[in-house]
Design a protein around this motif. Structure first.
Motif, PDB file in Angstrom:
ATOM      1  N   LEU A 102       0.825  -1.198   0.000  1.00 11.82           N
ATOM      2  CA  LEU A 102       0.000   0.000   0.000  1.00 11.82           C
ATOM      3  C   LEU A 102       0.866   1.258   0.000  1.00 11.82           C
ATOM      4  O   LEU A 102       0.591   2.221  -0.718  1.00 11.82           O
ATOM      5  N   TYR A 103       1.924   1.243   0.820  1.00  6.60           N
ATOM      6  CA  TYR A 103       2.831   2.379   0.855  1.00  6.60           C
ATOM      7  C   TYR A 103       3.543   2.558  -0.488  1.00  6.60           C
ATOM      8  O   TYR A 103       3.779   3.684  -0.940  1.00  6.60           O
ATOM      9  N   LYS A 105       2.381   1.719  -3.468  1.00  5.12           N
ATOM     10  CA  LYS A 105       1.437   2.293  -4.441  1.00  5.12           C
ATOM     11  C   LYS A 105       1.213   3.769  -4.140  1.00  5.12           C
ATOM     12  O   LYS A 105       1.084   4.589  -5.057  1.00  5.12           O
ATOM     13  N   ARG A 106       1.145   4.122  -2.866  1.00  9.28           N
ATOM     14  CA  ARG A 106       0.997   5.539  -2.505  1.00  9.28           C
ATOM     15  C   ARG A 106       2.154   6.359  -3.081  1.00  9.28           C
ATOM     16  O   ARG A 106       1.950   7.444  -3.627  1.00  9.28           O
ATOM     17  N   VAL A 110       1.875   9.514  -5.642  1.00 11.50           N
ATOM     18  CA  VAL A 110       2.383  10.818  -5.223  1.00 11.50           C
ATOM     19  C   VAL A 110       3.425  11.337  -6.201  1.00 11.50           C
ATOM     20  O   VAL A 110       3.430  12.527  -6.558  1.00 11.50           O
ATOM     21  N   GLU A 120     -10.417   3.165  -8.317  1.00 14.41           N
ATOM     22  CA  GLU A 120      -9.520   3.416  -7.190  1.00 14.41           C
ATOM     23  C   GLU A 120      -9.730   4.799  -6.586  1.00 14.41           C
ATOM     24  O   GLU A 120      -9.295   5.056  -5.459  1.00 14.41           O
ATOM     25  N   ASP A 197       9.412  10.325  -0.399  1.00 11.69           N
ATOM     26  CA  ASP A 197       8.738   9.278   0.374  1.00 11.69           C
ATOM     27  C   ASP A 197       9.413   9.152   1.732  1.00 11.69           C
ATOM     28  O   ASP A 197      10.588   9.496   1.910  1.00 11.69           O
ATOM     29  N   VAL A 338      -1.852  10.920   3.984  1.00 16.23           N
ATOM     30  CA  VAL A 338      -2.847  11.647   3.193  1.00 16.23           C
ATOM     31  C   VAL A 338      -3.744  12.502   4.087  1.00 16.23           C
ATOM     32  O   VAL A 338      -4.155  13.603   3.710  1.00 16.23           O
TER      33      VAL A 338
END
Length: 395
Positions: A102-103, A105-106, A110, A120, A197, A338
């Protein structure tokens, strides 16, 4: 037992202060503490402990014996609690691996590497009608203002609607979170706009975690990743086991930043005028001193060999604040990024307004004994994204 100040109650405050001074100033313990050079708070704590010990000593022998039995039970409870926290950390390590995709994909979204599809982007638990109406109103207001002041070159251009990713995502989180914005100086901002990140790596043995800050290529340093490791202990202290309150960060280690020439924002050069004691001649010397910067975070202080020295006490206070920041980044910033960006996940102290404090610049020409006073910059946290995207090279 500190002096209690109450607005409009000076008489009460004076009475409580007098009582405290009477306690501190009486007895052989107080005299010994005064001579040993301990701080006022340490003195009060020591005398308070002594009073509790005297109260216990006044109890009948059979009652004191039963209390010792309760302490033994408490020690067994602490041992079980320590095992519980160790298993919790193991679970955190396990679930960190589940969060990882998940991180990742974030980060892709971004940084503009991945464009999410329509499915999505659906948030069925939210009603976005109000947000869309507000967005249209802001856009119309910007168009109107632009037409009225189209000849004004000072107007900042709006964000490109075709921009990739979410510009200045992490930089805006730093602006929004008071704990981070207080650390951030003006000269840090161009670098933090290149922050792509923040990741957390959990370690089981030894119990620890590492914060990883990923940066786009920039003109300030050559590192692509800056790290900060925190070591934790999760077992009671042998000498005072009943003081155990869960996992505790006891040490941290930063990393070396490979600054480009003339770009180190953690150091500043000052000029001093020195006067010769006998001849009276004056010379100007330059000296490099530490400058306030978020990037001092990667160079934490080390405790001196003498743990009882005044310097050790000051360093321990700095490390305690550092541990709180590291824990907050791990627990809140990385996992709720987020929500901190939009403002939905800000706590009460983050959502307050902070005014800019202007302080007089210290003179660049100081006497030999003077040290430059640190310039504190209190920034008003942003409540939304900055308008101009970062000027960083894209990898």
């Amino acid at each position: 037992m500190g002096t209690v100040e109450r607005s409009g109650d000076d008489h009460t405050s004076e009475m409580e202060s007098a009582e405290e001074e009477e306690v501190v100033g009486s007895g052989e313990l107080a005299q010994h503490l005064l001579k040993s050079g301990v701080t006022r708070n340490e003195m009060i704590a020591a005398i308070t402990n002594r009073l509790h010990a005297e109260a216990m000593a006044s109890l009948p022998p059979n009652v004191r014996r039963r209390i010792r039995a309760l302490r033994t039970l408490q020690k067994e409870f602490v041992d079980i609690e320590a095992k519980f926290y160790s298993e919790v950390h193991a679970l955190e390590c396990k679930y960190e691996k589940l969060y990882k995709p998940l991180y990742e994909k974030r980060a892709l979204i971004v940084n503009g590497t991945y464009e999410p599809n329509d499915d999505e982007c659906l948030n069925p638990w939210r009603d976005d009608t109000e947000e869309e109406e507000l967005a249209r109103a802001v856009q119309n207001a910007a168009i109107t203002e632009g037409e009225e002041k189209k000849d004004d070159k000072a107007i900042e251009p709006p964000m490109d609607p075709n921009v990739k990713g979410i510009p200045d995502f992490w930089y805006n989180i730093f602006r929004n979170v008071s704990m981070l914005s207080e650390m951030m100086q003006e000269h840090d901002e161009p670098i933090l706009k290149c922050l792509q990140d923040i990741k957390v790596q959990m370690h089981e043995d030894p119990i620890s975690f590492t914060l990883e800050f990923y940066f786009a290529p920039n003109e300030y340093f050559t590192n692509t990743v800056l790290t900060k490791e925190y070591l934790m202990k999760c077992k009671p202290d042998e000498e005072s086991p009943l003081e155990f309150e869960g996992p505790e960060i006891y040490s941290c280690k930063g990393c070396e930043i490979n600054w480009n020439a003339g770009k180190n924002v953690t150091v500043k050069t000052i000029k001093k005028k020195q006067k010769h004691k006998s001849r009276g001649s004056v010379r100007t010397v330059t000296k490099s001193v530490q400058a306030d910067s978020f990037f001092n975070f990667f160079n934490p202080p080390t405790l001196p060999e003498d743990p009882n020295s005044t310097v050790a006490s000051d360093v321990q206070a700095l490390l305690t604040a550092d541990f709180e920041i590291g824990h907050y980044i791990r627990e809140r910033v990385v996992s709720r990024a987020v929500l901190l960006y939009t403002g939905e996940g800000l706590e009460d102290d983050d959502d307050d307004d902070y005014e800019e404090e202007e302080e007089e610049e210290c003179s660049m020409e100081e006497s030999e004994d003077d040290e430059p006073a640190p310039r504190r910059r209190t920034k008003k946290p942003g409540k939304g994204p900055a308008e101009n995207p970062a000027e960083c090279k894209q990898q």
